[in-house]
Structure formats: C-alpha cells, structure tokens
Design a protein around this motif. Structure first.
Motif, PDB file in Angstrom:
ATOM      1  N   UNK A   1       1.207  17.609  -0.616  1.00 34.91           N
ATOM      2  CA  UNK A   1       1.825  16.281  -0.581  1.00 34.91           C
ATOM      3  C   UNK A   1       0.844  15.114  -0.499  1.00 34.91           C
ATOM      4  N   UNK A   2      -0.457  15.388  -0.323  1.00 30.11           N
ATOM      5  CA  UNK A   2      -1.419  14.281  -0.339  1.00 30.11           C
ATOM      6  C   UNK A   2      -2.758  14.816  -0.808  1.00 30.11           C
TER       7      UNK A   2
ATOM      8  N   UNK B   1      -3.514   4.139  -0.877  1.00 25.97           N
ATOM      9  CA  UNK B   1      -3.072   4.089  -2.268  1.00 25.97           C
ATOM     10  C   UNK B   1      -2.710   2.662  -2.638  1.00 25.97           C
ATOM     11  N   UNK B   2      -2.912   2.309  -3.901  1.00 27.11           N
ATOM     12  CA  UNK B   2      -2.411   1.012  -4.349  1.00 27.11           C
ATOM     13  C   UNK B   2      -1.486   1.237  -5.536  1.00 27.11           C
ATOM     14  N   UNK B   3      -0.615   0.261  -5.764  1.00 25.83           N
ATOM     15  CA  UNK B   3       0.302   0.331  -6.889  1.00 25.83           C
ATOM     16  C   UNK B   3       0.596  -1.077  -7.386  1.00 25.83           C
TER      17      UNK B   3
ATOM     18  N   UNK C   1       0.830  -1.214   0.000  1.00 25.40           N
ATOM     19  CA  UNK C   1       0.000   0.000   0.000  1.00 25.40           C
ATOM     20  C   UNK C   1       0.860   1.258   0.000  1.00 25.40           C
ATOM     21  N   UNK C   2       0.203   2.348  -0.402  1.00 29.31           N
ATOM     22  CA  UNK C   2       0.800   3.688  -0.373  1.00 29.31           C
ATOM     23  C   UNK C   2      -0.140   4.559   0.477  1.00 29.31           C
ATOM     24  N   UNK C   3       0.246   5.829   0.718  1.00 32.75           N
ATOM     25  CA  UNK C   3      -0.578   6.684   1.590  1.00 32.75           C
ATOM     26  C   UNK C   3      -1.984   6.894   1.023  1.00 32.75           C
ATOM     27  N   UNK C   4      -2.052   7.266  -0.250  1.00 25.53           N
ATOM     28  CA  UNK C   4      -3.346   7.498  -0.901  1.00 25.53           C
ATOM     29  C   UNK C   4      -3.122   7.460  -2.417  1.00 25.53           C
ATOM     30  N   UNK C   5      -4.190   7.653  -3.181  1.00 30.36           N
ATOM     31  CA  UNK C   5      -4.055   7.603  -4.637  1.00 30.36           C
ATOM     32  C   UNK C   5      -3.094   8.647  -5.185  1.00 30.36           C
ATOM     33  N   UNK C   6      -3.263   9.914  -4.794  1.00 24.97           N
ATOM     34  CA  UNK C   6      -2.375  10.950  -5.337  1.00 24.97           C
ATOM     35  C   UNK C   6      -0.892  10.685  -5.055  1.00 24.97           C
ATOM     36  N   UNK C   7      -0.544  10.233  -3.836  1.00 28.52           N
ATOM     37  CA  UNK C   7       0.875   9.966  -3.570  1.00 28.52           C
ATOM     38  C   UNK C   7       1.340   8.736  -4.346  1.00 28.52           C
TER      39      UNK C   7
END
Lengths: 435, 456
Positions: free
Chosen positions: B297-298, A272-274, A132-138
């Motif tokens: 940043x987010x 976030x996903x990647x 996972x990542x923090x959110x979609x944008x990051x």
C-alpha cells in the motif's frame, strides 16, 4: 511505581477528580466493560526506561546500522538538506499543530500549504494541486482512481512498465480491490493506439526507472482521442529542468516530494504531490487550501472544496484520505524557497555533471557496457554489467558505498547527486577496476 | 498571535538566493526533453526564509501552545526526546533499498514495534506500510478481502458500519470496492444488536467498529456482536482511532477483533504536524497473518521516522506506566463531563471513556456549537471536534487525554462556563467570535465558489 513525566496528575488530583465524578476508583470508570475483557496480565513490554536509557537504547540500535554514501536512487534520492529546514519544521507551532480546520488559529499551516500548492503548480505547469498525499506511489494509485472516476464506467488503465517497481506495485494493489484492470505496458503509445477496452487513463514516468528522461511527444493527443486521461509520474527536483507534465499535455501529475531535500530515513516519512488541470479540480482527493477574506476583509486561507472529502461525503468521497504529510510539504516548500530557480538549475547541473562523469568512467573500465543507445539522463543511469555484480556490490559496501543496485532484469543502477564530489566518484571507479 | 500577511512569493527579488552549493561550469543540454524556462520559484535570501516561516508559525496553535479538547483526535503531548531520536543520522541516512546487513538497527526497530504493539493490542503481527489511520483502514479491509478470497468466499461484498462511525470507515470501504451497510445506534448510543442481526448473512465481509465508539461509550455487547459476526462468516475490524482509553486496560484482540489499525500519531504520542505525517500500522489475529504481506500500500517501509518516535514513547511508558495511560485519559473526560453538564446538554449521561459528546448549550439563546467553538479560540484553547458524530445536531465532542493536568482541565471548564454565561448576556458577541485571533471568521462560501488555489 513513581511519578511519570508525561502524566501530570498527582494522587491528590486523582482523588479530587474521582470525587467530582462520584466513583471510588479509576477501575470503576470501566464498570461497563465486561470483566473478562479487562486485561489482568502483565503487559509483555520492557520495564519503563528513563530518558537517558531510551537514548542509550537507540544509540545501540543506531550502531547496528551502517552509514553509507548513497549512489542509488530508485525513488529515494540522497540530496543535501539545507540546515534551515529542520529548524523551521521542528518549530512546535508547526510540528505539534492539528489539521487546520480551525483556520483562525492555523494561518501558519494554511499559508505554507497554499505556497506548496503554488510551487507544485509551477513545477508541473498544471492549474491546481492538493495539500499532499502519503507518498509518490500512493499519489499514483490515487491518480489512477481519479482517471476511473472521471471517465464514467471505464475501468482499465495502461501503466508503463518503466515506472519504478514500487509505484507499479502500489497501483496494482489499489486497483485489485477496486476492480480496475491494470495493463502493464512495455510500449505505451503502441498499446494505446491498438486500443484497450474501457481505457480510463495512462500513466507514464517523466524520468523512467532506468534514469532516462522520456519524450511523450504526441502521447497526450493519442490518449485524449481514446477518451482517456494522461498521468505523468515525476521527480519534482528534476522538474526544474526537464519538460513539465503540462508541456507534454498531461491531465494529472503525481510524484514524491522526497527529492526536495527530505532525508532518506529508510523510506519515510516522504510526501506525495498531485496536480491536475482545472477541469479535474473537483475530482482531486485530499485536502485543498484556498484563499479568501475574513469578515474585516483581511486576506486569509481556509480548507476548501471539502464536499469532496470523507468527513462530509463518507462513502461518496473522492478518496478515504484524511491525515496526509503536511509537515513534509512544509519541508519541501522551505527547500524550494531557499533554492529558487537558479539553485534548482545549479543543483541539477551538478547532478548531470557527476552522473555523466561516473557513467563515462565506469564504461571506460570495460566492466560494463552501455545500457541504452540513445536517450538522455540527469542523475540516475543504468549499465549492463560484464563483471560479478555481487562481488562488486560487496566491495563497494566494504568501502562505505551503496551503489550498483541490480534491477530485476540484471542491469545495475547508479545515481549521483550534488552531495558527493569527484573524490568519491574516482574511488568508486577504482573499486570497479579492482574487481 | 499577530497577523502577518506575506506569501513567500511576495518577498521575491530577482538575483537573490538562499542556497549554498558547490561551484560548477556545467550547463544542461537543450532539446525536446528539457525545459525551456525555469519555474517561477521565489528568489529570497536565507534570512528572508527563516523570518517568513517563523512569522507564519506564530499564527499557529499547537499542543505546545495549549490544550486541544479535540474528540477522536487524541492530541496528547509529543515528547521531545522522540524528536531527537528520530533525527539521529544513523536512521535518517538509511536508503530504503540498502541491503539488510547494513540496516540491522532499523529492522530491530520494526521487529521491536511489532512485538510491543502485539503485546498492547493482543493481535499477532503488524504491517507498518500504512502511513495514516485511513490508510490503515484501507489496508485492513484489503486483508479482510484476501482472507475471504483465499477461502473461495467471493460473495462477501458488504461491510457493516455503525451510523456513529468515523467518516473514513465508509470511505475506506468504498475505496476497497466494498458496499457499505449502515447499522443504527440505539437511543443509548450503542450498536443496535437486533438491527445488526437482520443485516448479517453470507454476503457480509465484516464489520468495522471503534470501541469505545465516537460517543465515548464502550460497546458492551461486543462479545455478542463478535459471536454474531463470526457466526455468519464475517470478520471484525477495529478502528484504532479511539484506542487511547483502552491503552493499558483492554486489548482489542481479546474482544474478538481480527484486524485493527493504530494511529501512532494519536495513541502513541507522535506529533500531528499540521495534518501529517502519521502512521497507521495494521495488526491481525492468527487467521489473517498469512495475508499480511500481500497489500503493497505504500512505497517502502511506511513512515519509519514516525514509527521510531512511537517506539521511544512505548519504551518510556514501559509495562508499568502503560497501565495508567488509558485510565487517566478516561478520568479527565469524565471530570469535564461532570463539571459542565449543568450548562451543556448531555444527551447520554452514563460514564464515558476518553471522550463524550454534548449537544450544544442547555440554554442556547440562539448560540450555536460553532459560536462556542470559535469563542474558545479567544480564550486560548483549541476548539473541540464539532458537528460530529452526526447523531446530534449541535455535537461538541470533547477528549482531553491523559497528559493534561487538573489545572488545565479546570481552566477549560471555567472558560466553557463563562461562554455559557456570555450566551445569555451577549449572544451577538458570540456569533461574531473569535475576536482575538489573527483573523476573524472567513468567507468560506466565496472560497468554495470562486476557488483561488494558488498565487498568481
């Protein structure tokens, strides 16, 4: 001041411990701190509240928020949360656990991450996914960095202007300090074909900010011919029914798991996903879980490929990410398990039905005109207003609806999820007619 | 803990469902933008899902299960009332783009937290966009760069990081486009001020410090360090991962730091969630305030649900209890250190703050730090942070936090002593530890060489 429930030490305990250490007071433990740095003032904080008082305080704040029925998306979607999910995610063995570095006592966390990685691969069609990542944008910003890192010395990316504004802003922020040149493009295919110097990657939305499901036919070939990578930004809920990033030929897929039943919660925590092709596996940022066996041959799961990460590689790591959004990945994993393929199809069919009903009914009021001539939408759509938008928005708010959010170009957006039925849609149409 | 071997995919049976949705006859269109075959998600019932994840959870250790002596991670108790507050529908139901007039309560939470964190740290204002500690570091370094750029000072491309720093520090600096210069520690574990002087110049953007450092030692030359760095035109960044011993005792702003982050999931009691979500708000001094709004940043407003929990914790602490928080954390760490230094090698014997580092067993008999850590799992404790900081080969980094009782610390000490005895009597048994956990030591080499990252 009396005892405090989060501090278990009695006065006697403190004396016992000080004695063992060989100092006279708690203050003596700070003898190495220059005296002028010891804060001697009263902290400018409220006096300690009891649990009941804290609850009352937040009830008071909660009463200052207006509960609205949400008919806006733009990166945060009001889908229904099945009751099972918070029961599972609030189990303290999941909630209060640390990062699963000690795999022998973390198989619960490691297994659900492995399941999450598998589900993300199946939704995107790609070969591997991270934890996972923090959110979609990051995640999008990290994907851009990954493109640059994977195409030696190339420093430019083309970013579709039809991505959500907060996604573009976040990409631009990360790029600015890393010396990455961002070209925001209204016509991605044309700009790629014309040739951008040092092109490392191209990022396009699966469903754009106007709600239209984009066709990327031929784009991947074009991008790859330029020696660059293609990234697709996706809504994972919609990926159950729209063409996957892998089918369009994308190398990397990113997006926000929020649409998989995570509450809106004023913007977070989301997840976030990647995912990427196996060729890029070792360029992935963040944690990855892999399957292996223990000494006795039992199947088990561990954090793996850690040579990419900051605690091993420091400044040479693929990213600085350490903490991620693990518990929210569990949230989405439980959601997708409950929904299954048929639940996801039906959910999207309900969104499609509701949004098309509202779209057509709003057009019929004569207060809007069609925003686009062709292109299909799933749950979110745009209209060109022929009425006073501010007045409309206020009338909707007064009736308890958050809808008709205006884009920077002046269009208004609506989003219909499975959560609200025909009665609410008809009520919105009545309000529009009354403007 | 009992071993449970299923994956959710292995419970799947075609036709079984765990969802509950309204009926619809609507079909989705076909065509180029639509998917032809549904993704292979599991087909399981609601009961299957509940039992499966309950079984998984029972292979997990958490703060509610037992003690985490985990250095630099501050695994304190996670108060339950915070969870209930974060789950209030009047907060969870708010769309991030709702008009300000409809989210006044949420905005008051952010404003209240800004004020409270400023009071606790001596900084001026905070941004709540960063979602974790490393994300805060990155944001803070972006602010450092904005500050220099606003002054036309474009040559400042270097950031100084001590060799004992958390791995995220150099990694964040690299992501922010800065060059990393490492400053050595002296034999006493503190930053070598003379070595630092030699690194300072017009190309230095700033220094990143965690104080106390990762050896749990207060950088007592901080005043001189601040003067030197400021004197050369650089800024000081405070890595808040080690803020806990200073909670209620020392404010980073008073020590001369210009920018800092806090880990709400460490110092402010919010749960780690098996690796996240966290929250890493960044605070700045007066001179950096003008740039605070620049880095986006987010997505929206940061991890609001985490911020809510931390705010509830601060209100429970209040101005009275906060004064004891850091001190009790420091008390616990020193108590463990003094109780074990006759069996574990203590390279730096001075008073520590919230954490300290052993360098393996005094009489190791071939027993490594990894063996000790794994054996602790058998006795119902989480392992300490091991092999970090990199200054010692057999580092065991222990941090108890203020929420652990004397009895818990004594039980941990007794087990650590028992392991030291076992190292003498039965080292082979320790090499093979753990013995009482759902699985034994994994084959990590195969996991990395032939990666299996999804279920097929």
């Amino acid at each position: 001041m009396g005892a405090f429930s989060y501090f278990p030490q009695t006065g006697e305990d403190i004396r016992t411990m000080l004695e063992r250490i060989g100092v006279a007071s708690l203050e003596d433990l700070y003898a190495d701190v220059p005296a002028d740095f010891i804060y001697k003032g009263e902290y400018d904080l409220p006096s300690a509240l009891s649990e009941q008082q804290v609850r009352d305080f937040f009830e008071g704040l909660a009463a200052k928020n207006t509960r609205l029925k949400v008919f806006v998306g733009q990166g945060a979607y009001d889908h229904y949360t099945p009751a099972v999910i918070p029961y599972i995610t609030s189990r303290s063995e999941f909630l209060t656990a640390y990062t699963p570095y000690q795999c022998e006592i973390s198989q619960g966390t490691l297994r659900y991450i492995f399941e999450w990685q598998t589900m993300i691969c199946r939704l995107t069609g790609l070969d591997c996914a991270n934890a996972s990542m923090y959110d979609g944008p990051t995640a999008a910003a990290e994907a851009v960095r990954m493109c640059v890192a994977s195409t030696k010395k190339r420093k430019s990316v083309i970013v579709s202007a039809r991505l959500l504004p907060h996604v573009i802003d976040t990409i631009q922020t990360y790029a600015k300090y890393a010396g990455i040149n961002v070209v925001v493009s209204d016509n991605v295919a044309e700009d790629v074909a014309e040739g951008v110097l040092d092109l490392a990657g191209v990022i396009v939305p699966s469903i754009n900010r106007f709600g239209i499901i984009e066709s990327h036919l031929g784009l991947a070939d074009l991008v790859h011919r330029m020696g660059a990578l293609l990234v697709e930004y996706c809504d994972p809920s919609a990926l159950a029914v729209v063409k996957s990033p892998a089918e369009w030929g994308a190398d990397i897929a990113v997006g926000d798991g929020q649409s998989l039943g995570i509450p809106l919660c004023f913007g977070g925590p989301y997840v976030g996903f990647m995912a990427c092709t196996s060729a890029l596996m070792r360029k992935l940022p963040g944690r990855i879980v892999g399957q292996t066996t223990d000494a006795s041959g039992k199947r088990c799961y561990v954090l793996t490929l850690q040579a990419r990460e900051q605690h091993i590689r420091r400044e040479k790591a693929t990213s600085n990410i350490c903490s991620n959004e693990s518990l929210m990945a569990l949230w989405c994993t439980v959601y997708l398990s409950l929904m299954g393929p048929e639940g996801m199809r039906k959910l999207n069919a309900l969104c499609y039905e509701g949004s098309h009903y509202l779209h057509d009914a709003l057009l019929a009021t004569g207060k809007f005109k069609r925003f686009f001539a062709d292109g299909e939408f799933l749950k979110e759509f745009c209209l060109t207003p022929l009425c006073d938008v501010a007045k409309l928005q206020q009338a909707l708010l007064d009736a308890g609806y958050f809808a008709a959010l205006q884009t920077e170009e002046g269009f208004v957006t609506f989003c219909v999820t499975e959560k609200y039925g025909r009665a609410d849609l008809d009520r919105i149409v009545e309000i529009v007619k009354s403007i | 803990m009992k071993y449970y071997d299923k994956l959710i995919f292995e419970l799947s049976k075609p036709g079984r469902t765990g969802y509950s949705l309204p009926e619809t006859e609507q079909q989705l269109p076909k065509g180029i933008v639509w998917r032809e075959t549904a993704p292979a998600l599991p087909e399981v019932s609601e009961v299957d899902v509940v039992r499966h994840y309950t079984n998984l959870s029972q292979m997990n250790f958490g703060v509610d299960t037992g003690f985490y002596p985990l250095g630099s991670c501050t695994m304190k108790y996670n108060p339950k009332v915070n969870e209930e507050i974060a789950a209030m529908p009047a907060f969870t139901g708010l769309h991030p783009l709702q008009p300000a007039s409809t989210v006044k309560g949420a905005l008051e939470v952010l404003a209240g937290m800004d004020k409270a964190l400023a009071a606790i740290t001596g900084m001026k204002h905070f941004t709540f966009l960063p979602c974790a500690g490393a994300h805060g570091e990155l944001t803070g370094l972006m602010l450092m760069r904005e500050y220099h750029m606003s002054r036309g000072d474009l040559a400042r491309t270097k950031v100084i990081v001590p060799d004992s720093a958390h791995g995220t520090n150099p990694a964040s600096a690299a992501v922010c486009g800065l060059d990393i210069v490492v400053v050595k520690s002296k034999a006493d574990g503190l930053v070598d001020v003379e070595a630092l002087k030699a690194l300072l110049g017009p190309d230095v953007a700033g220094i990143m410090l965690t104080n106390p450092n990762t050896l749990g030692l207060f950088e007592r030359d901080i005043k001189e360090i601040a003067e030197l760095v400021h004197g050369c035109g650089g800024l000081l960044y405070y890595d808040g991962a080690n803020m806990n011993p200073l909670l209620g005792v020392v404010r980073p702003g008073d020590m001369g730091f210009d920018i800092m982050h806090l880990n709400l999931h460490k110092t402010f009691s919010t749960p780690h969630g098996g690796g996240g979500p966290g929250s890493g708000p960044v605070g700045v001094s007066d001179k950096v305030v003008p740039f605070l709004h620049i880095p986006h940043v987010s997505g929206f407003h940061g991890n609001f649900g985490v911020i809510l929990r931390a705010y509830a914790y601060i209100l429970m602490l209040g101005r009275e209890h906060i004064k004891l928080a850091g001190k009790l954390a420091t008390l616990g760490a020193n108590y463990i250190k003094e109780s074990l230094k006759d069996c574990y090698k203590l390279p730096i014997p001075t008073v520590c703050k919230h954490e300290f580092v052993f360098d393996g067993l005094l009489e190791d008999n071939g027993v490594s730090t990894l063996d000790v850590a794994k054996r602790l799992l058998d006795y119902g404790f989480h392992a300490p942070t091991i092999y970090f900081p990199l200054l010692f080969h057999q580092a065991i980094m222990i941090e108890p936090t203020e929420t652990e009782s004397l009895e818990t610390l004594d039980a941990f000490i007794a087990v650590m002593r028992k392991i030291a005895e076992e190292a003498k009597s039965d080292p082979e048994m320790l090499h093979a530890a753990p013995h009482n956990t759902p699985i034994g030591r994994p084959d990590e080499t195969t996991a990395a060489r032939q990666p299996v990252l999804k279920y097929d």
